[in-house]
Design an enzyme around this catalytic site. Structure first.
Site, short mmCIF file in Angstrom:
data_model
loop_
_atom_site.label_atom_id
_atom_site.label_comp_id
_atom_site.label_asym_id
_atom_site.label_seq_id
_atom_site.Cartn_x
_atom_site.Cartn_y
_atom_site.Cartn_z
N CYS A 180 -53.25 78.76 86.62
CA CYS A 180 -53.60 77.70 87.57
C CYS A 180 -54.05 78.23 88.92
CB CYS A 180 -52.40 76.78 87.75
SG CYS A 180 -51.59 76.32 86.21
N HIS A 328 -50.78 72.33 95.63
CA HIS A 328 -50.86 72.62 94.20
C HIS A 328 -50.40 71.37 93.45
CE1 HIS A 328 -51.18 74.91 90.60
NE2 HIS A 328 -49.88 74.84 90.33
N GLU A 339 -42.65 73.64 96.33
CA GLU A 339 -43.81 73.71 97.22
C GLU A 339 -43.49 73.03 98.55
OE1 GLU A 339 -48.67 73.11 97.26
OE2 GLU A 339 -47.50 72.18 95.65
N LYS A 360 -54.55 66.20 92.10
CA LYS A 360 -54.23 66.19 90.67
C LYS A 360 -53.73 64.82 90.23
CE LYS A 360 -53.17 71.13 90.04
NZ LYS A 360 -53.37 71.66 91.40
N HIS A 365 -55.02 68.07 86.05
CA HIS A 365 -54.92 69.50 86.34
C HIS A 365 -56.05 70.22 85.61
CE1 HIS A 365 -53.56 73.39 87.21
NE2 HIS A 365 -52.26 73.25 87.02
N PHE A 428 -48.62 80.15 86.45
CA PHE A 428 -47.56 80.73 85.62
C PHE A 428 -47.58 82.25 85.77
CE2 PHE A 428 -47.46 77.02 82.42
CZ PHE A 428 -46.37 76.46 83.08
#
Length: 442
Positions: A180, A328, A339, A360, A365, A428
């Site tokens: 991502c 994010h 976050e 998003k 996403h 990730f």
């Protein structure tokens, strides 16, 4: 050679909310959402049977495609259309760009597996009496069923090959796969390549589609995607107490980055200046974020430091020096809480005053394309003075208590506009990347 200023002169995107930055932006600021049932395959038995698909995409509507481009993987076709938009907006042609000084850095994902051929080979080779695969039968069936071209198009670096041939790019060429965070990393490292004099201009961004059985299954098994089958339109709920994961999207975002003098010498108009970039690793776990968001804090601080910004120091008008953060903001319980904690760690007492939203909640996403498209929303915020909302935020979470611009876009023109933005991307494996973009001033 000293460090050089880098500006954005072209942007292009293919997204579930539209093809082209203006088309996407007009729908984002209205709070429109792109979620609906999966149509690429029969997903009725999947726990998550909805996604944010790019509908009715035709490459020939955007470029005069070659046969090889028409049979490229979907993500590559998205990238070709987005790159053409960015190339055109930047006013480039092959005479305006020294091919050896025009490079590419993408965060492009793998092409989709030939699921039908793969499944048939597995079934043909399965030996139930020994519960094993006959490798010779598998290979023989695969040789008959698989297309060599389709197999090659699975390779993530093939997107670079297609862009290089179409636009004549012969400079530095890289592709990264940091999930991502990939396209933000690609933009940041392209920025560094230009700053240090190894190229004058770069395509930077990413492209990806994981709306296929294996792509969706993987994230379902990780419990990272929303399973709100009853109402997909509200399934992506970043920072909401009832959030249950992200909605899979797809698309591409490609920018043209240029050294400032190179851009001005050919008469280009800078859209914004890329002013800082920060990158870090959590060194924690593959799928879990470091609980205090220390890696995310490092990325944001580094981006601010490079841009000459003290995130805890207000400007002469008393405003925070960062006017908007593109989160994010995946909508998972863990990401949004951590976050939020990371932003507080970087901005301190000013954190509640920095608008901080997740697109998003509308786009889904876009995985490896997410960071590039989200950086474009920062550029659009600077150009228009309007920041996009976080949709579906209806139930406050005590652990998510910042200004997420809930459910409606916000016009900041009367408050001085938007001059500086951060765009966060966390992947990730603990990859954290933040880009800082600001209004271009001569």
């Amino acid at each position: 050679m000293g460090e050089r200023r880098v500006v954005i002169t072209g942007m292009g995107c293919v997204t579930p909310l539209g093809v082209g930055v203006e088309a996407m932006w007009s729908r984002l600021i209205k709070g429109e959402r792109a979620f609906g049932p999966v149509t690429r395959y029969d997903a009725k038995t999947f726990e998550t049977n909805f996604a944010a698909e790019v509908k009715e995409f035709d490459l020939d509507a955007h470029v005069r495609a070659t046969p090889a481009e028409r049979t490229a993987a979907l993500g590559t076709r998205f990238a070709l259309a987005a790159a053409q938009q960015a190339w055109t907006q930047a006013g480039l042609d092959r005479k305006a760009a020294d091919a050896a000084r025009f490079g590419m850095y993408l965060g492009s994902g793998e092409g989709p597996l030939d699921f039908d051929g793969f499944s048939r080979a597995n079934l043909a080779a399965w030996r139930p009496e020994t519960r094993s695969i006959d490798a010779a039968v598998w290979a023989s069936t695969a040789r008959e069923r698989f297309s060599a071209t389709t197999e090659i198009e699975q390779e993530p670096e093939i997107t670079l090959n297609h862009l290089a041939r179409r636009f004549g790019c012969k400079g530095p060429a890289f592709n990264c796969m940091t999930a991502c965070a990939a396209s933000t990393q690609a933009i940041g490292e392209a920025f560094e390549i230009i700053r240090y004099g190894d190229a004058d201009a770069m395509f930077a961004g990413g492209a990806h589609s994981m709306i296929h059985p294996l792509g969706m299954t993987g994230f379902i098994r990780l419990t990272a995607m929303s399973t709100d089958r009853d109402d997909p339109s509200t399934a992506s709920r970043p920072f909401d107490k009832e959030r249950g994961g992200f909605v899979m999207g797809e698309g591409a975002g490609i920018l043209v980055l240029e050294e400032l003098d190179h851009a001005l010498a050919r008469g280009a108009t800078p859209l914004a200046e890329l002013a800082g970039y920060g990158s870090s690793a959590d060194a924690f776990r593959i799928t879990d974020i470091q609980p205090d968001g220390l890696g995310a804090q490092t990325a944001m601080r580094e981006a601010c430091l490079m841009a000459g910004i003290d995130p805890r120091e207000p400007d002469e008008k008393g405003r925070p020096r960062v006017h908007y953060i593109s989160a994010h903001g995946t909508g998972t319980q863990e990401n949004d809480r951590i976050e939020t904690k990371a932003v507080k760690g970087v901005f301190g007492p000013l954190a509640p005053r920095v608008p901080f939203s997740s697109v998003k909640s509308m786009l889904g996403h876009l995985i490896q394309a997410a960071g590039a498209v989200e950086l474009m929303t920062c550029v659009q915020a600077i150009r228009t003075g309007v920041i996009p909302p976080t949709m579906n935020l209806t139930t406050p979470d005590p652990e998510c208590d910042l200004d997420y611009v809930p459910n409606a876009a916000r016009d900041l023109r009367d408050e001085g506009g938007v001059d500086v933005c951060l765009s966060n991307s966390f992947g990730f494996g603990g990859q954290n990347d933040t880009a800082c973009v600001r209004r271009y001033i001569k």
